[in-house]
Design an enzyme around this catalytic site. Structure first.
Site: not given
Length: 303
Positions: A113, A155-158
């Site tokens: 994403y 929940d943006i982790e990448l």
């Protein structure tokens, strides 16, 4: 009079949306929980029926943006791509009748994403509105059926931090008398979060549940609450949100580090962080791990 009032109706709708989300915020602490990543964690309806979780995040939409076809992953619960999750509309309505707010969690630690432009952010917002929220489009399939979720959890982790602030603004623009769009988020505890900081700076997040785990500089370590409490205080005085939550693993196996024994949470940490006017409660990862440990049952009365 009628013509004048219609002129200002977009602003009125937006203010009503902000007011509604403020009023509905719990006066005492509650538990937000993530559901969807283990087929052995029980149904969504059963999760809500426990009465312990005012906020449930359905995890995850982990493929979206940059020209990709969005993909929803609900692990062993059902197969969204084949239409196997449309029956969840019944569970969604059951939860909402009990006052539970349901958010679609986008992102996560595994997926593909990103947002390539402001236009991409707008297109993703249109998709989310029509596929999961209050919109309707004959050209957009609704993976969870016709029931509308209450909002979107970030929940943006990448990847990159770019254009998530635009996505937040576009989603909030859908607020109206009929649909209050909640925006929530789960940043990592190092402040500011390198991927979500710009989005959080919009001031449009209703609830923020910071992940105080898997980050040793700002989490609990055995016998030491100082780093966690210092980090909480930094977030509390810096973040513009209605309510701030302490995000925790629900069991020792639920995260690489940062688990807090229930007695330590209730006796040493909650009495301190509850002094913040932004205190909203705790967030737990996840429903499956909470089922194994019983963590929520051991702390819910102290929130």
């Amino acid at each position: 009079m009628a013509s004048n009032s219609s002129k200002f109706s977009p602003l009125i709708f937006f203010l009503l949306c902000l007011l509604a989300t403020t009023i509905s915020a719990a006066s005492r602490g509650g538990i937000a929980i993530y559901w969807g990543q283990n087929g052995n964690e029980g149904t969504l309806a059963a999760t809500c029926a426990t009465g312990k979780f005012p906020y449930v995040n359905l995890a995850f939409l982990n493929v979206f943006g940059n020209g990709s076809n969005p993909e929803l992953n609900l692990a062993g619960h059902c197969d969204p791509a084949s239409g196997g999750c449309v029956s969840l509309s019944t569970d969604i309505r059951s939860c909402q009748k009990q006052g539970v707010k349901l958010m679609l969690a986008i992102g996560g630690g595994i997926g593909r994403y990103s947002l390539s432009s402001q236009l991409d952010a707008k297109n993703v917002s249109i998709y989310l509105w029509n596929a999961f929220l209050g919109g309707k489009s004959s050209s957009v399939f609704r993976p969870l059926g016709d029931a509308a979720l209450d909002g979107i959890d970030f929940d943006i982790e990448l990847g990159s931090s770019q254009f998530y602030d635009d996505l937040v603004r576009y989603l909030k623009s859908y607020c109206s008398r009929k649909q209050k769009v909640y925006i929530t988020g789960a940043p990592q505890c190092p402040f500011p979060d390198r991927l979500m900081g710009t989005a959080l700076n919009t001031g449009l997040f209703d609830y923020v549940w910071v992940q105080f785990y898997n980050n040793p500089p700002c989490q609990y370590t055995s016998g030491n609450t100082t780093n966690l409490i210092n980090s909480w205080n930094l977030w509390s005085r810096s973040i513009r949100t209605k309510k701030l939550f302490l995000g925790l693993p629900a069991a020792t196996q639920a995260a690489g580090s940062g688990f807090i024994p229930a007695d330590v949470l209730t006796s040493q940490i909650l009495p301190v962080i509850k002094k913040s006017p932004k205190y909203g409660g705790i967030m737990l990862w996840s429903k499956f791990w909470d089922d194994q440990s019983g963590y929520s049952s051991s702390v819910v009365s102290e929130l």
